[in-house]
Motif scaffolding. Structure first.
Motif, PDB file in Angstrom:
ATOM      1  N   THR A   7       0.202  17.267  -6.537  1.00  0.00           N
ATOM      2  CA  THR A   7      -0.490  16.039  -6.153  1.00  0.00           C
ATOM      3  C   THR A   7      -0.125  15.720  -4.712  1.00  0.00           C
ATOM      4  O   THR A   7       1.008  15.968  -4.283  1.00  0.00           O
ATOM      5  CB  THR A   7      -0.104  14.839  -7.042  1.00  0.00           C
ATOM      6  N   THR A   8      -1.056  15.184  -3.969  1.00  0.00           N
ATOM      7  CA  THR A   8      -0.781  14.834  -2.583  1.00  0.00           C
ATOM      8  C   THR A   8      -1.365  13.465  -2.256  1.00  0.00           C
ATOM      9  O   THR A   8      -2.405  13.076  -2.818  1.00  0.00           O
ATOM     10  CB  THR A   8      -1.341  15.897  -1.614  1.00  0.00           C
ATOM     11  N   THR A   9      -0.686  12.735  -1.402  1.00  0.00           N
ATOM     12  CA  THR A   9      -1.147  11.418  -0.966  1.00  0.00           C
ATOM     13  C   THR A   9      -1.033  11.344   0.549  1.00  0.00           C
ATOM     14  O   THR A   9      -0.125  11.940   1.144  1.00  0.00           O
ATOM     15  CB  THR A   9      -0.295  10.283  -1.571  1.00  0.00           C
ATOM     16  N   ALA A  10      -1.929  10.610   1.165  1.00  0.00           N
ATOM     17  CA  ALA A  10      -1.855  10.376   2.607  1.00  0.00           C
ATOM     18  C   ALA A  10      -1.037   9.117   2.855  1.00  0.00           C
ATOM     19  O   ALA A  10      -1.064   8.176   2.064  1.00  0.00           O
ATOM     20  CB  ALA A  10      -3.255  10.211   3.182  1.00  0.00           C
ATOM     21  N   ILE A  11      -0.271   9.115   3.945  1.00  0.00           N
ATOM     22  CA  ILE A  11       0.479   7.913   4.316  1.00  0.00           C
ATOM     23  C   ILE A  11       0.015   7.441   5.688  1.00  0.00           C
ATOM     24  O   ILE A  11      -0.262   8.246   6.580  1.00  0.00           O
ATOM     25  CB  ILE A  11       2.005   8.160   4.311  1.00  0.00           C
ATOM     26  N   GLN A  12      -0.079   6.114   5.815  1.00  0.00           N
ATOM     27  CA  GLN A  12      -0.577   5.505   7.052  1.00  0.00           C
ATOM     28  C   GLN A  12       0.354   4.387   7.498  1.00  0.00           C
ATOM     29  O   GLN A  12       0.986   3.716   6.685  1.00  0.00           O
ATOM     30  CB  GLN A  12      -1.979   4.924   6.830  1.00  0.00           C
ATOM     31  N   GLY A  13       0.388   4.182   8.814  1.00  0.00           N
ATOM     32  CA  GLY A  13       1.164   3.093   9.374  1.00  0.00           C
ATOM     33  C   GLY A  13       0.387   1.788   9.328  1.00  0.00           C
ATOM     34  O   GLY A  13      -0.765   1.752   8.886  1.00  0.00           O
ATOM     35  N   PRO A  14       0.991   0.689   9.799  1.00  0.00           N
ATOM     36  CA  PRO A  14       0.322  -0.626   9.762  1.00  0.00           C
ATOM     37  C   PRO A  14      -0.940  -0.685  10.598  1.00  0.00           C
ATOM     38  O   PRO A  14      -1.804  -1.537  10.364  1.00  0.00           O
ATOM     39  CB  PRO A  14       1.408  -1.572  10.309  1.00  0.00           C
ATOM     40  N   ASN A  15      -1.068   0.225  11.563  1.00  0.00           N
ATOM     41  CA  ASN A  15      -2.275   0.249  12.395  1.00  0.00           C
ATOM     42  C   ASN A  15      -3.393   1.081  11.777  1.00  0.00           C
ATOM     43  O   ASN A  15      -4.460   1.244  12.369  1.00  0.00           O
ATOM     44  CB  ASN A  15      -1.941   0.792  13.794  1.00  0.00           C
ATOM     45  N   GLY A  16      -3.141   1.621  10.588  1.00  0.00           N
ATOM     46  CA  GLY A  16      -4.145   2.410   9.890  1.00  0.00           C
ATOM     47  C   GLY A  16      -4.193   3.864  10.314  1.00  0.00           C
ATOM     48  O   GLY A  16      -4.970   4.647   9.774  1.00  0.00           O
ATOM     49  N   VAL A  44       5.796   8.460  -7.824  1.00  0.00           N
ATOM     50  CA  VAL A  44       4.953   8.215  -6.648  1.00  0.00           C
ATOM     51  C   VAL A  44       4.646   6.730  -6.518  1.00  0.00           C
ATOM     52  O   VAL A  44       4.600   6.181  -5.414  1.00  0.00           O
ATOM     53  CB  VAL A  44       3.648   9.032  -6.734  1.00  0.00           C
ATOM     54  N   GLU A  45       4.466   6.067  -7.654  1.00  0.00           N
ATOM     55  CA  GLU A  45       4.172   4.635  -7.635  1.00  0.00           C
ATOM     56  C   GLU A  45       5.357   3.837  -7.088  1.00  0.00           C
ATOM     57  O   GLU A  45       5.168   2.848  -6.374  1.00  0.00           O
ATOM     58  CB  GLU A  45       3.808   4.147  -9.046  1.00  0.00           C
ATOM     59  N   LYS A  46       6.572   4.255  -7.417  1.00  0.00           N
ATOM     60  CA  LYS A  46       7.762   3.576  -6.898  1.00  0.00           C
ATOM     61  C   LYS A  46       7.860   3.787  -5.383  1.00  0.00           C
ATOM     62  O   LYS A  46       8.208   2.859  -4.638  1.00  0.00           O
ATOM     63  CB  LYS A  46       9.018   4.123  -7.574  1.00  0.00           C
ATOM     64  N   ILE A  47       7.565   5.005  -4.946  1.00  0.00           N
ATOM     65  CA  ILE A  47       7.590   5.296  -3.518  1.00  0.00           C
ATOM     66  C   ILE A  47       6.549   4.449  -2.790  1.00  0.00           C
ATOM     67  O   ILE A  47       6.816   3.854  -1.738  1.00  0.00           O
ATOM     68  CB  ILE A  47       7.322   6.795  -3.261  1.00  0.00           C
ATOM     69  N   LYS A  48       5.372   4.380  -3.365  1.00  0.00           N
ATOM     70  CA  LYS A  48       4.278   3.597  -2.777  1.00  0.00           C
ATOM     71  C   LYS A  48       4.667   2.137  -2.621  1.00  0.00           C
ATOM     72  O   LYS A  48       4.430   1.514  -1.578  1.00  0.00           O
ATOM     73  CB  LYS A  48       3.025   3.726  -3.643  1.00  0.00           C
ATOM     74  N   SER A  49       5.286   1.578  -3.653  1.00  0.00           N
ATOM     75  CA  SER A  49       5.693   0.176  -3.627  1.00  0.00           C
ATOM     76  C   SER A  49       6.762  -0.071  -2.559  1.00  0.00           C
ATOM     77  O   SER A  49       6.684  -1.045  -1.800  1.00  0.00           O
ATOM     78  CB  SER A  49       6.219  -0.236  -5.008  1.00  0.00           C
ATOM     79  N   ILE A  97      -4.215   6.967  -3.064  1.00  0.00           N
ATOM     80  CA  ILE A  97      -4.105   7.366  -4.464  1.00  0.00           C
ATOM     81  C   ILE A  97      -3.830   8.868  -4.530  1.00  0.00           C
ATOM     82  O   ILE A  97      -4.454   9.642  -3.797  1.00  0.00           O
ATOM     83  CB  ILE A  97      -5.406   7.036  -5.220  1.00  0.00           C
ATOM     84  N   PRO A  98      -2.902   9.308  -5.387  1.00  0.00           N
ATOM     85  CA  PRO A  98      -2.598  10.748  -5.473  1.00  0.00           C
ATOM     86  C   PRO A  98      -3.822  11.580  -5.843  1.00  0.00           C
ATOM     87  O   PRO A  98      -4.607  11.211  -6.711  1.00  0.00           O
ATOM     88  CB  PRO A  98      -1.544  10.811  -6.587  1.00  0.00           C
TER      89      PRO A  98
END
Length: 209
Positions: free
Chosen positions: A87-96, A44-49, A60-61
């Motif tokens: 585990t789940t994480t939210a993803i957001q675009g550059p506009n938040g 997940v950390e690699k994906i996040k980066s 954060i997961p």
């Protein structure tokens, strides 16, 4: 002669204990063995980066082990029955603004599936760029960076696969979900799904070990 017998007995006992210890250690899985087959929760950390380099950000997961686990890590009952940790994480675009989420599920030390969900609204292709980025990063990180070389399903790239699914779904009645499955890319199975929900479309990538 009397001194030799006890020493021999001691040597035999030590040898016997050593054999037991070796046998026990060889039967215990090491952390290396647990993680050598496919992706792990740490990926997940690699994906996040990788996503952050494309201005897509992850939270954060959050671990989930209660009855709501099916809301995040369910594909169908056959897979859900083997999942007790998610585990789940939210993803957001550059506009938040929220794009969707990325989840992984399996056992606490070994995930067996990963899901990326991106919501597109109001049109089917409203989030085409974000969908391609998220799905491509997921595949390259969790499966392999070899799509262009292997071209599974006859698709030259992840983007071509997504475009083909979008075209086919756009030509359908859209009353039923579209599902496209890719194999032959590593040991994992990839499933792309498109479903409509109210005034939006849910794009889902599922990666199964």
């Amino acid at each position: 002669m009397n001194k030799i017998i006890p020493i021999s007995i001691i040597i035999i006992i030590i040898s016997f204990i050593s054999i037991i210890l070796i046998s026990e250690n060889s039967s215990m899985p090491s952390s290396k063995n647990l993680y050598q087959n496919g992706f792990t929760f740490y990926d997940v950390e690699k994906i996040k980066s990788s996503l952050s380099e494309q201005n897509i950000f992850m939270s954060i997961p959050t671990p989930i082990t209660d009855h709501t686990i099916g809301n995040y890590c369910a594909i169908h009952d056959g897979v859900l029955s083997t999942i007790d940790y998610c585990t789940t994480t939210a993803i957001q675009g550059p506009n938040g603004k929220s794009l969707g989420n990325i989840s992984m599920g399996g056992q606490s030390d070994n995930p067996i599936m990963a899901i990326a969900l991106v919501e597109s609204s109001p049109f089917l292709d409203s989030k085409s760029n974000e969908i391609e980025i998220v799905f491509e990063v997921m595949i390259e990180t969790l499966v392999c960076d070899c799509w262009n070389e292997l071209q599974p399903g006859g698709f030259e790239s992840v983007g071509n696969w997504i475009d083909a699914a979008k075209t086919k779904y756009g030509e359908s009645s859209q009353t039923l979900p579209l599902k496209s499955t890719i194999t032959g890319l590593g040991d994992e199975t990839l499933i792309l799904e498109i479903t409509s929900k109210n005034d939006s479309y849910l794009w889902t990538l599922i990666i199964l070990k």
